[in-house]
Structures are given as C-alpha cells and as structure tokens.
Enzyme design. Sequence first.
Site, short mmCIF file in Angstrom:
data_model
loop_
_atom_site.label_atom_id
_atom_site.label_comp_id
_atom_site.label_asym_id
_atom_site.label_seq_id
_atom_site.Cartn_x
_atom_site.Cartn_y
_atom_site.Cartn_z
N ARG A 30 1.17 -1.09 0.11
CA ARG A 30 -0.21 0.61 -0.64
C ARG A 30 0.70 1.47 -0.22
O ARG A 30 1.39 1.57 0.91
CB ARG A 30 -0.54 -0.45 1.25
CG ARG A 30 -1.63 1.14 1.56
CD ARG A 30 -3.01 0.84 2.44
NE ARG A 30 -4.01 1.68 2.81
CZ ARG A 30 -4.00 2.72 4.00
NH1 ARG A 30 -2.69 2.62 4.54
NH2 ARG A 30 -4.56 3.64 3.72
N SER A 99 -12.57 -4.09 -2.17
CA SER A 99 -13.32 -3.51 -0.85
C SER A 99 -14.78 -3.25 -0.93
O SER A 99 -15.43 -3.03 -1.98
CB SER A 99 -12.43 -2.75 -0.52
OG SER A 99 -10.98 -2.74 -0.77
N LYS A 128 -7.57 4.94 7.79
CA LYS A 128 -8.39 5.54 6.72
C LYS A 128 -9.25 6.40 6.70
O LYS A 128 -11.12 5.73 7.82
CB LYS A 128 -9.47 3.95 6.01
CG LYS A 128 -8.24 3.59 4.86
CD LYS A 128 -9.34 2.59 3.66
CE LYS A 128 -9.46 3.54 2.66
NZ LYS A 128 -10.23 2.30 2.07
#
Length: 201
Positions: A30, A99, A128
């Site tokens: 990521r 997701s 997030k």
Amino acid sequence: MTDRHWLHGETLYSQVENTLRGGATFMQLREKALDYDNFLAEAKDLQRLCRSYRVPFVINDNVDIALAMDADGVHVGQNDMEAGDVRAKLGPGKILGVSAETVEEAVLAEKRGADYLGVGTVFPTRSKDDAIPVSHETLTAICDAVSIPVIAIGGITLSNAGELAGSGICGIAVISAIFGQPDIEAATAWLLEATREMIGK
C-alpha cells in the site's frame, strides 16, 4: 498491508521480512505517495522477497504497477477502477481483491470477477479517515451472500480479533497491529495464532 507511517528508521523491506518470518500468509503493498519508478522498484524487491517465502503479493489500487511488474494480483476499492475492468486488464490468472462495505457491493464484486473481498472497517481505525463502519451483522451477511473468501479489515488488533468469531470470515488484514509493534515478527505470530483460533470457533 504495508504502511510507511510505522517505519521509524527501518526499511520497509526489513519490516516485511519480519512479518513473513512471523507467518504472514498474504502481503499487500500500500503506497500512496511514491512516484512510479520508485514504487515499481520497491514492488519488485518485495515481490521477490514474498516469493522466497511462497506468500502471494498484491498491489493496492495501482493496476498499472501490478501489470508492469507481473504482481500476483491487485486490490481495488469502490472508488478505484471498477472490478470488471480490472479483471479485464489483469486476465484470468491473477488475484483480484475488492473492498466492500455492503452486501450489494460484495455480490457485485464477486459477479465482476473478484477472488476475495476486503470488508470493513470492522473496528475504528486511523489508517483510513473516510472508512465507513461495518457492523458484525453486515459482515456476517456479506459472508453468507458470497462464495469467495471474505477478509475483515479495519482496526483489528490482537485484543479484539476474537470478537469476529462466527462471522464467516476466513482471515484478517492489518497494518498497525503488526507494523506498529516493537517486535513485528512476534506480533505477526501471535496474531496468526489468534486468527486461527477465532476462525475455528
């Protein structure tokens, strides 16, 4: 999943290797800020490392990087490239994770070619800021609605992982529960054991 926020003077490579030594079974890179060339170089290095441990390695969001380096697959969110388009670019032999926060999103992702779902956030998380909470009931409903593996994500720690028992998930995805710990290898091993126990209940 990796996160540079937790490096504290270490290299990402060394941290990922410590998670692999601890028993990590899947790795997602990521990166939100690296330029293309540095991202690609880093991804290639980490993929070689993961392959030496026989652990699948996927790229978060960036389909072009995944294709350029022949990654094992890619994971996309609801605001990234649509799952069917990603599958078309990747081809049938690559891993596609998507997701999802609702049953509808989960069912559609499976129809569009997803191999697994990342569902959350199941607990509050700082990773997030825009994440929408997913209740235990919704997580269970998603697991019941699809035939592909469901991975819980968001705020999962060694102390709360057991609360996901009975939901139907097959695993968890974490960042700070491993990378934010002083002993990454040990933290990975403890979380792996807790997850296996939770799934078995």
